[in-house]
Design a protein around this motif. Structure first.
Motif: not given
Length: 311
Positions: A103-104, A117-118, A126-128, A248-250
């Protein structure tokens, strides 16, 4: 030295081939192909599954493919394509329908400026940020982040606990994949957020044996590795803390062509995400890295069976 590097390069090639599902293993589907995306989109009833050019991505692609095939969905494989810069255009032109993503880093690739980042915030952003022809299905709890890694000896000698500590040095020789040198959350991000000074950047492989060996031998002071890489624990490497959240969160997430993400396909992929954990990823990577170098398709089917996702 040249002979040693050649041997390491050959090892990387061998690992890549094994991860691509080559050979005569009966679990290896005949539809497997490798190389850059391109060409005509697959027929309406067929899902073309792609992967990046590192073993974990190939394994996840094999997990997606095997689970879809188990439900009677026709699958073609385009594995070991390359970096995101290479395979993402294939998703846009329809020559790839599905690929495991993180995701990140995907959000960064899309140029998002939200600063998320969370995990949940990154997934929502990401969806946007995705173009209308693409979609992400449910994200998994499994997370594999890029990390700045040093040897324990280096950490002890220099008192390194975080990337901020590393930024106090002016002799940093950094190793990683070629794209990390230019990606927004790669060297540019580390320079912007921490003021990291790079004396030299050495282009190596994607968290593979060249990078690990360069750290062990002192050819680089620090390197980019994945947090699910078993080589970190095996070699006692130290993952430096990232207090400024450069990475960021991945979370692992299926990225798909929206037209191919039917309710049936979504149910299969969401079922995988519900079962996939970081601990499972680390264990699976360890199996791929075993001395016998098992085929990724075989490891994928064994995991799917163990969690009850194959009929």
């Amino acid at each position: 030295m040249k002979r040693a590097l050649a041997g390491l390069t050959a090892a990387v090639a061998t690992l890549a081939l094994a991860a691509c599902g080559g050979g005569s293993d009966p679990l290896t589907p005949a539809a497997t192909t490798t190389g850059a995306p391109g060409g005509s989109p697959a027929p309406a009833g067929t899902i073309t599954v792609g992967s990046a050019n590192f073993p974990e991505s190939t394994l996840l692609a094999e997990i997606y493919a095997a689970a879809l095939e188990d439900k009677g969905i026709t699958v073609e494989r385009k594995l070991n394509i390359g970096s995101r810069e290479t395979y993402y255009p294939g998703l846009l032109d329809g020559s790839i329908d599905l690929i495991p993503e993180y995701t990140g880093v995907l959000l960064t690739h899309l140029g998002d400026q939200s600063g998320a980042s969370e995990s949940d915030a990154v997934y929502k952003a990401l969806q946007t940020a995705l173009p209308p022809e693409l979609t992400v299905l449910e994200q998994s709890a499994a997370e594999n982040k890029d990390a700045v890694v040093v040897t324990k000896a280096t950490a002890d000698e220099r008192g390194l606990k975080s990337i901020a500590d590393l930024a106090k040095s002016d002799d940093v020789v950094f190793g990683g994949p070629p794209e990390f040198q230019k990606r927004a959350d790669g060297i540019p991000g580390l320079q912007e957020k921490y003021g990291l000074k790079i004396k030299e950047y050495k282009s190596l492989d994607v968290g593979g044996p060249l990078t690990v060996d360069a750290l062990k031998t002192g050819a680089v002071l620090a390197a980019d590795l994945f947090t699910t890489d078993p080589a970190i624990t095996a070699n006692g490497f130290v993952v430096l803390e990232d207090p400024e959240s450069n990475f960021a969160a991945q979370n692992v997430v299926p990225l798909a062509n929206k037209a191919k993400a039917t309710p049936e396909v979504a149910e299969v992929l969401n079922g995988i995400s519900a079962k996939l954990t970081t601990e499972a990823l680390i264990e699976l990577n360890g199996k791929l890295n075993a001395p016998e170098k098992p085929d990724a398709a075989k490891v994928a089917q064994e995991w799917l069976t163990s969690v009850g996702l194959l009929s």
